[in-house]
Scaffold this motif. Sequence first.
Motif, PDB file in Angstrom:
ATOM      1  N   MET A  57       1.071   6.561   1.092  1.00 57.44           N
ATOM      2  CA  MET A  57       1.790   5.419   1.647  1.00 57.44           C
ATOM      3  C   MET A  57       2.475   4.652   0.537  1.00 57.44           C
ATOM      4  O   MET A  57       1.935   4.435  -0.523  1.00 57.44           O
ATOM      5  N   THR A  58       3.703   4.238   0.754  1.00 58.92           N
ATOM      6  CA  THR A  58       4.391   3.384  -0.194  1.00 58.92           C
ATOM      7  C   THR A  58       4.740   2.095   0.503  1.00 58.92           C
ATOM      8  O   THR A  58       4.911   2.048   1.720  1.00 58.92           O
ATOM      9  N   THR A  59       4.812   1.035  -0.257  1.00 57.27           N
ATOM     10  CA  THR A  59       5.146  -0.250   0.316  1.00 57.27           C
ATOM     11  C   THR A  59       6.292  -0.854  -0.449  1.00 57.27           C
ATOM     12  O   THR A  59       6.415  -0.683  -1.653  1.00 57.27           O
ATOM     13  N   THR A  60       7.139  -1.541   0.262  1.00 58.10           N
ATOM     14  CA  THR A  60       8.140  -2.359  -0.394  1.00 58.10           C
ATOM     15  C   THR A  60       7.503  -3.688  -0.701  1.00 58.10           C
ATOM     16  O   THR A  60       6.340  -3.922  -0.397  1.00 58.10           O
ATOM     17  N   ASP A  61       8.271  -4.583  -1.319  1.00 63.84           N
ATOM     18  CA  ASP A  61       7.663  -5.864  -1.680  1.00 63.84           C
ATOM     19  C   ASP A  61       8.478  -7.025  -1.126  1.00 63.84           C
ATOM     20  O   ASP A  61       9.079  -7.786  -1.850  1.00 63.84           O
ATOM     21  N   PRO A  62       8.502  -7.166   0.234  1.00 64.91           N
ATOM     22  CA  PRO A  62       9.216  -8.281   0.824  1.00 64.91           C
ATOM     23  C   PRO A  62       8.488  -9.578   0.550  1.00 64.91           C
ATOM     24  O   PRO A  62       7.313  -9.604   0.221  1.00 64.91           O
ATOM     25  N   ASN A  68      -2.833  -0.915   6.248  1.00 65.29           N
ATOM     26  CA  ASN A  68      -2.419  -1.901   7.243  1.00 65.29           C
ATOM     27  C   ASN A  68      -2.800  -3.333   6.904  1.00 65.29           C
ATOM     28  O   ASN A  68      -2.219  -4.265   7.461  1.00 65.29           O
ATOM     29  N   GLN A  69      -3.764  -3.513   6.028  1.00 61.63           N
ATOM     30  CA  GLN A  69      -4.198  -4.875   5.720  1.00 61.63           C
ATOM     31  C   GLN A  69      -4.113  -5.209   4.229  1.00 61.63           C
ATOM     32  O   GLN A  69      -3.379  -6.111   3.833  1.00 61.63           O
ATOM     33  N   VAL A  70      -4.858  -4.485   3.417  1.00 63.15           N
ATOM     34  CA  VAL A  70      -4.975  -4.882   2.008  1.00 63.15           C
ATOM     35  C   VAL A  70      -3.653  -4.717   1.270  1.00 63.15           C
ATOM     36  O   VAL A  70      -3.225  -5.633   0.546  1.00 63.15           O
ATOM     37  N   ALA A  71      -2.974  -3.594   1.429  1.00 63.07           N
ATOM     38  CA  ALA A  71      -1.703  -3.391   0.713  1.00 63.07           C
ATOM     39  C   ALA A  71      -0.649  -4.428   1.107  1.00 63.07           C
ATOM     40  O   ALA A  71       0.007  -5.010   0.222  1.00 63.07           O
ATOM     41  N   PRO A  72      -0.438  -4.715   2.397  1.00 65.55           N
ATOM     42  CA  PRO A  72       0.528  -5.766   2.742  1.00 65.55           C
ATOM     43  C   PRO A  72       0.133  -7.143   2.204  1.00 65.55           C
ATOM     44  O   PRO A  72       0.995  -7.913   1.785  1.00 65.55           O
ATOM     45  N   LEU A  73      -1.159  -7.459   2.227  1.00 66.85           N
ATOM     46  CA  LEU A  73      -1.590  -8.749   1.688  1.00 66.85           C
ATOM     47  C   LEU A  73      -1.357  -8.818   0.180  1.00 66.85           C
ATOM     48  O   LEU A  73      -0.950  -9.856  -0.349  1.00 66.85           O
ATOM     49  N   LEU A  74      -1.606  -7.727  -0.519  1.00 65.30           N
ATOM     50  CA  LEU A  74      -1.322  -7.689  -1.949  1.00 65.30           C
ATOM     51  C   LEU A  74       0.168  -7.890  -2.205  1.00 65.30           C
ATOM     52  O   LEU A  74       0.568  -8.636  -3.116  1.00 65.30           O
ATOM     53  N   ALA A  75       0.979  -7.235  -1.388  1.00 70.24           N
ATOM     54  CA  ALA A  75       2.432  -7.389  -1.550  1.00 70.24           C
ATOM     55  C   ALA A  75       2.849  -8.837  -1.342  1.00 70.24           C
ATOM     56  O   ALA A  75       3.738  -9.353  -2.037  1.00 70.24           O
ATOM     57  N   GLY A  76       2.206  -9.506  -0.392  1.00 73.55           N
ATOM     58  CA  GLY A  76       2.511 -10.910  -0.156  1.00 73.55           C
ATOM     59  C   GLY A  76       2.160 -11.796  -1.335  1.00 73.55           C
ATOM     60  O   GLY A  76       2.699 -12.900  -1.475  1.00 73.55           O
ATOM     61  N   GLU A  77       1.256 -11.310  -2.201  1.00 72.63           N
ATOM     62  CA  GLU A  77       0.880 -12.045  -3.409  1.00 72.63           C
ATOM     63  C   GLU A  77       1.625 -11.535  -4.635  1.00 72.63           C
ATOM     64  O   GLU A  77       1.284 -11.875  -5.768  1.00 72.63           O
ATOM     65  N   GLY A  78       2.639 -10.697  -4.409  1.00 71.78           N
ATOM     66  CA  GLY A  78       3.426 -10.186  -5.522  1.00 71.78           C
ATOM     67  C   GLY A  78       2.801  -9.014  -6.237  1.00 71.78           C
ATOM     68  O   GLY A  78       3.213  -8.667  -7.347  1.00 71.78           O
TER      69      GLY A  78
END
Length: 744
Positions: free
Chosen positions: A1-6, A149-159
């Motif tokens: 899984m890859t995430t962007t950083d919105p 679904n949870q930890v990675a998006p929350l990390l992204a929200g913290e930069g």
Amino acid sequence: MTTTDPAAPDIVESPSIVPLPTIRAARQRAANGRFIRSVSSSPNESADTEGLPPDRFLDREVSWLQFNERVLQLAADPAVPLLERARYLAIFASNLDEFFMVRVAGLMRRIATGIATRSASGLEPREVLDEISVGAHDLSAQHAALYANQVAPLLAGEGITIAGWDDLTEEEQSQLGEMFRSTVYPVLTPLAVDPAHPFPYISGLSLNLAVLLIHPQTGREHFARVKVPPLLPRFIRIDSGPDHLYRDRFVLLEQLIAAHLDQLFPGMEVHETFTFRVTRNEDLEVEEDDAENLLTALERELTRRRFGPPVRLEVVEDMDDHVLDLLTRELRVSPSEVYRLPAPLDLTALTTIADLDRTELAFPGFVPKTHPDLAPVERSAPSDILGAMREKDILLHHPYDSFSTSVQAFIEQAAADPAVLAIKQTLYRTSGDSPIIDALIEAAAAGKQVLAVVEIKARFDEENNISWARKLEHAGVHVVYGMVGLKTHAKLALAVREEPGGLRRYSHVGTGNYNPKTARIYEDLGLLTCDETIGEDLSRLFNQLSGMAPRTKFKRLLVAPRSVRSGLVELVEAEAAKGPDGQIRMKVNSIVDEALIDALYRASGAGCRVDLWVRGICAVRPGVPGLSENVRVRSTLGRFLEHSRVFAFGKGSSPQVYLGSADMMHRNLDRRVEALVPVTERAHVKTLAKLLDRVMSEDVASWHLDGDGQWTRQHLDDDGQPLADLQSQLIDSYGRRRRPGRRR
């Protein structure tokens, strides 16, 4: 899984962690009347089993999966700081790796050789393996979904972002391309598979790229494997410039390699790339009775370990079916051993994220304190550990009590003291750069008699232990490897000092390893004492370990494999004889020994209260009518690994209390040298009794086990407010202690 950083990511809620299907299935079998079956007797099973049902034990392997499920529940808890949730995800993954390498691998080996027997829980070996497979698949899927679904998006929200290659700017891709060519490319070894190149050996726990290549002229498809170098950082930091000073952006090493595969296979078309990972049997088998030199035999076995058979294949969920067929065929794994998971695989690497310097996203800072009885009177003066021990026994509770200013200082001061004639110590797990190793070397150099009983068979620490054992030998330390057929797991240290009144023995008996690093995160207990009888017992035990003394007897210590089980059963039976006036409390990592459990059941039947505090595996069924109405089982997990073992018998102000290294498992009681020491000072007994009672309080967060084998987390009160966290309470209470007689 890859995430962007919105700036504000959408968080997809994953389902709550649910009980394992294996447990639900077991409960259904019980309801259908098919769970009870005859259980073949075990050499460790109590002879007095009349009236006890055959289905009285929970399965140990399923119970271990439930322990790891509790770790996952902490990772899913939004009240836990975000970086610590990432750490729990990494711990879960590491735990599961070891479970497959040892427990699953061992079970598969016994099935293959035809020596596996029905477990104490009543399950056939193949049934246990099926239960493990269903439970491990379910938990692995929950683990991956929780991260995605949870930890990675929350990390992204913290930069804190793990970016995909396509999410990077051209400039970032160019910078990373230079880094690839200079640092990564030179250490890569692409391995093609064709008639001239056999399928390569895939090392255990390595991360790999399965690459599909197409020859541009023939159109033929080819397979290649590229190993992701384990010695390079898995998370590669992206230099985002001064505008993103407080952001932590990474790209995964396997993505960097995948983006530059054309440089590894010039002239070929890279068609598809998939990551995969193999877990192998890495348990050791050393026939000590036939080994002329245990050290040499173990070194040979460590070499063979690398080639153990596969027991699990993890692949990305979008892997092409014919690539998967190739892997399963070449690796000889069955469909049930294949785990399809979303990328990224191997989330043990999340420790890198958890260790980021973002204090607002982690547990509050914690610094262990020097025990008040060991604190120097004047701040500028060094502590006199031996002098403090001469005054009274000292009960240590790590990590709340500093290991470095207590146990480590004890060994260092004994090594430096000219009046100390000998130091003897067991070493199970430590580090080669440990101050304790240095102190033993200095003591030997000063002419003291120094004995180190080194357990080189400590699982997964064997190579390290061999290395520093040789270092000790070369420095003149007498190094022995314990007794043939037994691991030396006891945590013991003894210093013999010449004093005006004669020789005096200074002793330490603990529950944890002599490792300054793990002592900061493991919860353990230890006793520093000058008690002459305990010192005499330790001298006898060390002589037994280093020489030939099979008939050694001990006055105060309970020592396995001879007297820990029998001694504890005797203490249990003494409490059972008191009926409702009896009380038994135990804190252990695991409890599966049938003889002890049966004794606890009989005590419960006599009306005696039995409270068990179990971190991990538990085969006891509590609260079952007619079997264990008076048995309660609790479990706690937190920022520190609960590791101490305590055994208390009796109510009131003077129960009999022991602490030591032994868990209630067959290996500890039958195949290890373990030692339990009695705690006799009233203040220490009161402290330990209060600790054991505290976790049973309804005001403290914990997991509760029921008779069907189901663990339920109790961490909120009736109003939905958080219950007290035991470790946070202890940090606070130990931080407020003062040395007796000192002004505040």
